[in-house]
Write an enzyme that holds these catalytic residues in place. Structure first.
Site, PDB file in Angstrom:
ATOM      1  N   GLY A  43      35.559  20.684 -38.894  1.00 25.86           N
ATOM      2  CA  GLY A  43      36.127  19.352 -39.002  1.00 25.86           C
ATOM      3  C   GLY A  43      37.330  19.171 -38.099  1.00 25.86           C
ATOM      4  CG  LEU A  44      40.937  19.846 -38.980  1.00 23.02           C
ATOM      5  CD1 LEU A  44      41.751  21.103 -38.708  1.00 23.02           C
ATOM      6  CD2 LEU A  44      41.783  18.829 -39.728  1.00 23.02           C
ATOM      7  CB  CYS A  45      36.544  16.563 -34.540  1.00 23.92           C
ATOM      8  SG  CYS A  45      35.188  16.783 -35.701  1.00 23.92           S
ATOM      9  N   GLY A  46      38.508  13.844 -36.107  1.00 27.12           N
ATOM     10  CA  GLY A  46      38.506  12.405 -36.277  1.00 27.12           C
ATOM     11  C   GLY A  46      37.236  11.898 -36.944  1.00 27.12           C
TER      12      GLY A  46
END
Length: 286
Positions: free
Chosen positions: A87-90
């Site tokens: 994750g952590l990709c908008g």
């Protein structure tokens, strides 16, 4: 107003977060360059292969594609959701998941299953949709051979009659800040429509044109899937780099605000102490 210790703790926490997001941004930027070069170098080959297949197929009968072009009544649809493992990709994964759900609504009344490529899509869609397979491990070694194996699985699902239509849903890479959701028909092969006249030169084909087309179709399908996954892979790093850049900026702004609040609270505390000392001195004089 929070006491000085609480503010100091928040400043330390935000600073640590800012260091993490900044490091993730730099890592994604480094990986993006390699992924971007790979998809940029591949696109001309994929486009030329498609063009060659179209030119040959346009001179053949409509059923030259055999099992790959079979138009059946659509009862079962398989949607291939290409997401990421992390994750952590908008909104990168959210956009794909949302589009997959839109496809399910579009084919309302028909059986719509999901073929997941990426852990995030598998985890979320598995709660609301029927996920028949998960090929997340392909991102551990993203090679044409590994993707070709997945393409063969998908092709077998169509040619065996298990599904009447297969679609790909993924993020197409435009630049580091922009990813475009794509919905592509994988199988059956879409009818070839072209406004350009087909050149009818006097060529000798060895083997026959039909055999050439039937050889090119499986390779074209593998290339199409590989291009889609490569596009998604580059888009992931672009989206993560952009998201981490924004997170770093926000953390920097928050840290500066907290430092200002800390300095004001510290100044107020010092002023109160001075007033208490002055008040005590005046009391002694009295």
């Amino acid at each position: 107003m929070a006491n000085l210790k609480e503010i100091r703790n928040r400043i330390t926490s935000v600073s640590s977060t800012m260091q993490i997001t900044s490091a993730m941004k730099m890592v994604s930027a480094a990986k993006l360059k390699k992924a971007q070069d790979a998809i940029t170098a591949m696109r001309p080959y994929a486009e030329k292969l498609t063009e060659l297949l179209q030119n040959l197929s346009a001179t053949l009968d409509g059923d030259a594609g055999g099992v790959y072009t079979a138009q059946r009544e659509i009862k079962k649809v398989l949607v291939v959701a290409i997401t990421s493992n992390r994750g952590l990709c908008g909104a990168f994964n959210t956009n794909v998941i949302k589009e997959v759900k839109n496809r399910s609504a579009f084919y309302a009344g028909k059986q719509v299953d999901v073929f997941a490529i990426g852990k995030k899509g598998n985890d979320v869609l598995g709660k609301t949709c029927t996920v028949t397979d998960n090929q997340s491990a392909v991102f551990d070694a993203l090679t044409f051979e590994n993707v070709a194996h997945i393409a063969e699985i998908l092709t077998e699902k169509f040619t065996s009659g298990a599904y009447d239509k297969i679609e790909l849903v993924y993020n197409q890479f435009k630049n580091a800040a922009t990813q475009i959701i794509q919905v592509e028909q994988f199988l059956p092969l879409a009818p070839i429509v072209s406004d350009k006249p087909v050149s009818g030169g006097d060529y000798i084909f060895e083997p026959s044109k039909v055999e050439i087309v039937l050889t090119l179709i499986p390779k074209s399908l593998k290339t199409q899937l590989y291009k889609g996954i490569r596009d998604s892979f580059a888009s992931e790093h672009g989206a993560r780099m952009t998201a981490m850049h924004k997170a770093t900026d926000n953390a920097t702004e928050l840290r500066n605000q907290l430092k200002l609040t800390y300095n004001k609270a510290r100044q107020a505390a010092i002023t109160n102490e001075i007033l208490e000392i002055v008040g005590g001195a005046e009391a002694l004089k009295g």
